[in-house]
Enzyme design. Structure first.
Site, short mmCIF file in Angstrom:
data_model
loop_
_atom_site.label_atom_id
_atom_site.label_comp_id
_atom_site.label_asym_id
_atom_site.label_seq_id
_atom_site.Cartn_x
_atom_site.Cartn_y
_atom_site.Cartn_z
N TYR A 6 -28.12 -2.42 11.30
CA TYR A 6 -26.81 -2.68 11.88
C TYR A 6 -26.91 -2.79 13.40
O TYR A 6 -26.30 -3.66 14.02
CB TYR A 6 -25.85 -1.56 11.47
CG TYR A 6 -24.42 -1.77 11.85
CD1 TYR A 6 -23.59 -2.59 11.10
CD2 TYR A 6 -23.87 -1.12 12.96
CE1 TYR A 6 -22.25 -2.78 11.44
CE2 TYR A 6 -22.54 -1.30 13.31
CZ TYR A 6 -21.74 -2.12 12.54
OH TYR A 6 -20.43 -2.30 12.90
N SER B 256 -20.45 -3.61 18.81
CA SER B 256 -20.55 -2.22 18.34
C SER B 256 -20.97 -1.31 19.48
O SER B 256 -21.54 -1.76 20.48
CB SER B 256 -21.57 -2.14 17.20
OG SER B 256 -21.95 -0.81 16.91
#
Length: 269
Positions: A163, A150
């Site tokens: 996350y 990410s």
């Protein structure tokens, strides 16, 4: 001429019922790869398999990526059906509303249960499939594992603590497993990760797009930091997937490669 031919290879895609995993699965199937789609959501799994069957060889296997027994059963089914595993793409993951802070919330108001669920799904939901299917690759002496990292691996992004923590774990585990596979098993087993930039999907649509279709303030901040001044299209990941899984990437392992329109390289000034 660069040869990215993957025809005849066997790929396992976790989270293949979702948008990202579905796009990657479709691209692979259309290019002659035999694809086993793993997903915990039976309805989404069946729908995806039905969509892809006209394009090539695909099978759907209900599977919980947080259950080693479920993963091992899926592995045995793939081995029985197609005789091996050449590619593992770990696309299962996502976020939860309770682990995403509202603009007026602080981290101390986050739901710890959702934080735990998000970190478990994204981190252990990567580690467990890598261990189960990576073992089949270790026995064979070759294979390509591709995880999903990410932009949160490059710098802190507001409102998504769980996350962010999990995806940073995915990043270092990718590098660690790349080292482990090459040193102890075979230099022909490679482990890499994509770090997608900002793509509008089901899990982030509410924070990026107003109900009337206009961009939120968060979207405007993202685009201001993206030199290309647009969001990505999910299909723009597929070319790199094919390259990293091909023999052309034979000396690439332990890499975390951004696909982000320049977001990770731009200081904002």
């Amino acid at each position: 001429m660069m040869n990215l031919d993957l025809r005849g290879k066997v790929a396992v895609v976790t989270g293949g019922g979702g948008v990202l995993g579905g796009s990657i699965s479709k691209s692979l199937v259309e290019n002659g790869v035999k694809v086993a789609i793993l997903d915990i959501a039976q309805e989404a799994l069946e729908k995806r398999v039905g969509e892809l069957e006209p394009f090539g060889r695909v099978t759907g296997i209900p599977c919980n990526v947080l259950d080693m027994g479920s993963l091992e059963a899926a592995r045995e089914q793939v081995l029985t059906t197609w005789g091996g595993v050449d590619i593992l793409i770990k696309a299962a993951g996502g976020n939860l509303p309770g682990a995403t802070l509202a603009e007026d919330q602080s981290v101390f108001e986050m739901k710890i249960e959702d934080f735990n669920r998000v970190t478990d799904l994204n981190l252990n939901g990567t580690v467990y499939p890598c261990l189960v299917f990576g073992k089949a690759m270790a026995q064979k002496g070759e294979g390509s594992i591709l995880n999903i990292a990410s932009m949160a691996c490059y710098s802190a992004i507001t409102r998504v603590p769980g996350y962010s923590v999990a995806k940073n774990g995915v990043s270092i585990f990718t590098q660690w497993l790349a080292m482990e596979m090459a040193l102890k098993f075979s230099e022909r087993i490679r482990v890499n990760a994509l770090a997608p930039g900002f793509f509008i999907g089901n899990q982030n649509r509410a924070v990026l797009i107003h109900p009337d279709g206009t961009y939120t303030e968060r979207s405007r901040k993202i685009l201001a930091r993206t030199p290309m001044k647009r969001f990505g299209d999910i299909t723009e990941l597929n070319g790199l997937v094919h390259f990293l899984c091909s023999e052309q990437a034979g000396f690439i392992t332990g890499a975390i490669i951004p696909v982000d329109g320049g977001f990770s390289s731009f200081s904002g000034v």
